[in-house]
Write a protein that holds these residues in place. Structure first.
Motif, PDB file in Angstrom:
ATOM      1  N   SER A 165       0.835  -1.200   0.000  1.00  0.00           N
ATOM      2  CA  SER A 165       0.000   0.000   0.000  1.00  0.00           C
ATOM      3  C   SER A 165       0.872   1.253   0.000  1.00  0.00           C
ATOM      4  O   SER A 165       1.842   1.360   0.750  1.00  0.00           O
ATOM      5  N   GLY A 166       0.507   2.191  -0.866  1.00  0.00           N
ATOM      6  CA  GLY A 166       1.273   3.420  -1.020  1.00  0.00           C
ATOM      7  C   GLY A 166       2.174   3.424  -2.232  1.00  0.00           C
ATOM      8  O   GLY A 166       2.677   4.480  -2.634  1.00  0.00           O
ATOM      9  N   VAL A 167       2.395   2.261  -2.847  1.00  0.00           N
ATOM     10  CA  VAL A 167       3.210   2.162  -4.065  1.00  0.00           C
ATOM     11  C   VAL A 167       2.285   2.243  -5.267  1.00  0.00           C
ATOM     12  O   VAL A 167       1.282   1.530  -5.349  1.00  0.00           O
ATOM     13  N   GLU A 168       2.610   3.120  -6.207  1.00  0.00           N
ATOM     14  CA  GLU A 168       1.797   3.243  -7.418  1.00  0.00           C
ATOM     15  C   GLU A 168       2.002   2.032  -8.316  1.00  0.00           C
ATOM     16  O   GLU A 168       3.132   1.633  -8.590  1.00  0.00           O
ATOM     17  N   GLY A 169       0.895   1.480  -8.781  1.00  0.00           N
ATOM     18  CA  GLY A 169       0.953   0.226  -9.524  1.00  0.00           C
ATOM     19  C   GLY A 169       1.652   0.293 -10.857  1.00  0.00           C
ATOM     20  O   GLY A 169       2.196  -0.710 -11.330  1.00  0.00           O
ATOM     21  N   ASP A 170       1.672   1.470 -11.485  1.00  0.00           N
ATOM     22  CA  ASP A 170       2.265   1.578 -12.819  1.00  0.00           C
ATOM     23  C   ASP A 170       3.687   2.126 -12.813  1.00  0.00           C
ATOM     24  O   ASP A 170       4.397   1.998 -13.807  1.00  0.00           O
ATOM     25  N   THR A 171       4.096   2.773 -11.737  1.00  0.00           N
ATOM     26  CA  THR A 171       5.402   3.425 -11.729  1.00  0.00           C
ATOM     27  C   THR A 171       6.346   2.911 -10.658  1.00  0.00           C
ATOM     28  O   THR A 171       7.560   3.133 -10.749  1.00  0.00           O
ATOM     29  N   GLY A 172       5.814   2.253  -9.620  1.00  0.00           N
ATOM     30  CA  GLY A 172       6.647   1.846  -8.497  1.00  0.00           C
ATOM     31  C   GLY A 172       6.997   2.979  -7.555  1.00  0.00           C
ATOM     32  O   GLY A 172       7.687   2.785  -6.561  1.00  0.00           O
ATOM     33  N   VAL A 173       6.490   4.180  -7.851  1.00  0.00           N
ATOM     34  CA  VAL A 173       6.796   5.359  -7.041  1.00  0.00           C
ATOM     35  C   VAL A 173       5.974   5.331  -5.758  1.00  0.00           C
ATOM     36  O   VAL A 173       4.812   4.919  -5.752  1.00  0.00           O
ATOM     37  N   ALA A 174       6.567   5.777  -4.665  1.00  0.00           N
ATOM     38  CA  ALA A 174       5.855   5.959  -3.400  1.00  0.00           C
ATOM     39  C   ALA A 174       5.941   7.446  -3.053  1.00  0.00           C
ATOM     40  O   ALA A 174       6.996   7.943  -2.686  1.00  0.00           O
TER      41      ALA A 174
END
Length: 516
Positions: A165-174
């Motif tokens: 949770s908190g990690v963007e699914g398409d970019t891996g960015v938090a």
């Protein structure tokens, strides 16, 4: 080779399974929860009785997976503390259904209203993060962010559902708080956010749960992003005919080197031989020839005309063309310098040469000085930039490249008609046809001067042996990263130097392609 999906691609697959195959969404959620249960069974050594679990559920389908998992754990004798950031009465669809079933079998849902209530919770054997899924963008807010911080502050191991949770699914960015997981069980297919940094570092050990998406449905949805696996490298690695001689194994020419940069030329030339090229010629400024003849025993050095500063100049072009004519493949750039005379030489060479060519380092920087450099490229070209060099080529700021590395690499590969190897964590390879590849090997041990020169030589040596451009790029990148992994283990991350990577090439081949 595993497919890596975006959130939209995964939603399209789920929708196709529901609409075309008639699989109810509730069945897909049930299969997801059973996949979670299987992994937890392995983690907890197969016995759920008397074990305690904390499951933190959000309001979406990710939370629905958590409710369904809670039911399975209760049914197997486990003690479950289920936390919800959303009242059950406000849940919708299958998440609401699974929450109601969980309550109907005696499960208790603790509906959180504030983070203070978390302080009184007892310890558990495992915390399950089912708060947010792959569709979120931006930082978690409010109570959800506080629950994430609470999870990270606990001492128990953590398993994330689909993605931390908190990690963007398409970019891996938090972009804010993000769960630091020991394990992640992702549904159906890998997600981009699990292979891109920092998401891949937050996910821990990743398992793909089988949720029974029909093969026909999967085959009908084109997903262009792929994770390289050892089997792919093994299949693409060139094999030698038992009766082969050195000329059959490929002839490579490398244009490299400048005052103070003999190491780059040395590393790339030696790596081309290590990976299997039969013959390698190295073109360098004439003043460097005595040094490189001493450093390189197996490589044929060729002194070239230089200007008064010791850099390759246009007067060297006839000799360079002669060497290029001899070779099957070329590499341009390692330690070459960014001098204007050298840039003019490279420009004229690229206009005339139509053989496979790897362009790296200063070769890329010199290209970036040309407004219409893409006119100098052809279909057999492989570009191997790091983000700074890629920024110079395409005019896009580095932070934007890092935030969208997969799609930008694919976009420019198509626009320029070349294979692009965008180096980083992870390295992304894209071909002009729109396929993209993610390399799972490598670590910070590769962050050392000369590492990229070794990679250039490896890709060149594979091209020399007849590998198609994208195969040479993928195999070279994978084995280069594997050499870094071995070096990190045996030498240490900080102590590894580029020469170690070069010396470990034979070991990587033995591990992945023992028959070679």
């Amino acid at each position: 080779m595993k497919k890596i999906a975006t959130a939209n691609e995964m939603q399209a697959l789920d929708a196709a399974a529901i609409e075309k195959a008639g699989i109810p969404a509730l069945i897909l959620m049930e299969n997801a929860s059973l996949g979670l249960l299987d992994v937890i069974k392995q983690i907890m050594n197969g016995d759920f009785r008397d074990q305690s679990y904390i499951i933190a559920c959000g309001k979406g389908n990710n939370g629905g997976d958590g409710y369904a998992l809670g039911r399975h754990l209760l049914n197997r004798g486990a003690k479950v503390t289920l936390l919800s950031t959303c009242p059950v009465s406000k849940l919708q669809g299958d998440a609401r259904t699974n929450a109601e079933i969980y309550k109907n079998i005696g499960g208790i849902v603790t509906e959180l209203k504030e983070a203070n209530s978390l302080r009184s919770l007892p310890s558990a054997d495992l915390i399950v993060d089912a708060l947010l899924g792959t569709g979120i963008t931006g930082p978690p807010r409010g109570l959800t962010a506080k629950v994430i911080d609470w999870i990270n502050g606990r001492s128990e191991p953590v398993l994330a559902v689909d993605i931390p949770s908190g990690v963007e699914g398409d970019t891996g960015v938090a972009k804010g708080s993000a769960v630091i997981a020991n394990w992640t069980v992702t549904m159906g297919l890998l997600k981009r956010g699990l292979v891109l940094s920092p998401g891949k570092d937050l996910a821990g050990e990743i398992t793909v749960a089988i949720i029974s998406l029909p093969p026909r449905i999967r085959a009908g949805t084109h997903i262009p992003f792929n994770l390289l696996e050892p089997e792919d490298v093994r299949a693409a690695f060139p094999r030698r005919d038992p009766a082969a001689h050195k000329g059959d194994c490929g002839k490579a020419f490398i244009l490299a080197g400048s005052p103070g940069m003999t190491g780059a030329a040395t590393l790339s030339a030696r790596a081309a031989l290590r990976i299997g090229a039969g013959l390698v010629k190295l073109g360098i400024p004439a003043g460097l020839n005595p040094i490189l003849e001493t450093k390189l025993t197996e490589v044929m050095t060729n002194p070239l005309a230089e200007n008064d500063k010791g850099f390759i100049c246009p007067e060297a072009l006839p000799k360079i063309e002669e060497l290029a004519s001899w070779a099957d493949v070329l590499a341009i750039g390692p330690g070459l310098s960014q001098h204007a005379d050298t840039g003019e030489t490279i420009k004229e060479l690229l206009k005339k040469v139509q053989k496979p060519v790897v362009i790296d380092a200063d070769g890329l920087n010199l290209l970036g000085d040309e407004e219409d450099f893409d006119g100098l490229l052809h279909a057999g070209t492989i570009l191997t930039p790091h983000p700074g060099e890629f920024s110079r080529l395409c005019g896009i700021p580095i932070p934007e490249i890092l935030a969208n590395r997969v799609d930008l690499t694919a976009e420019k590969a198509e626009a320029w008609g070349t294979v692009i190897v965008l180096k980083g964590s992870p390295t992304i390879i894209a071909d002009p046809g729109g396929e993209m590849y993610c390399n799972p090997t490598g670590n910070a041990a590769l962050a050392t001067g000369g590492s990229g020169d070794v990679l250039t030589g490896m890709i060149l040596g594979l091209l020399a042996q007849g590998c198609p451009t994208v195969h040479a790029a993928c195999v070279g990148v994978y084995l280069h990263g594997l050499a870094g992994d071995i070096a990190a283990r045996d030498i240490g991350i900080a102590a590894t130097i580029a020469g170690d990577i070069d010396h470990l090439i034979p070991e990587t081949i033995r591990q992945v392609i023992p028959e070679a």
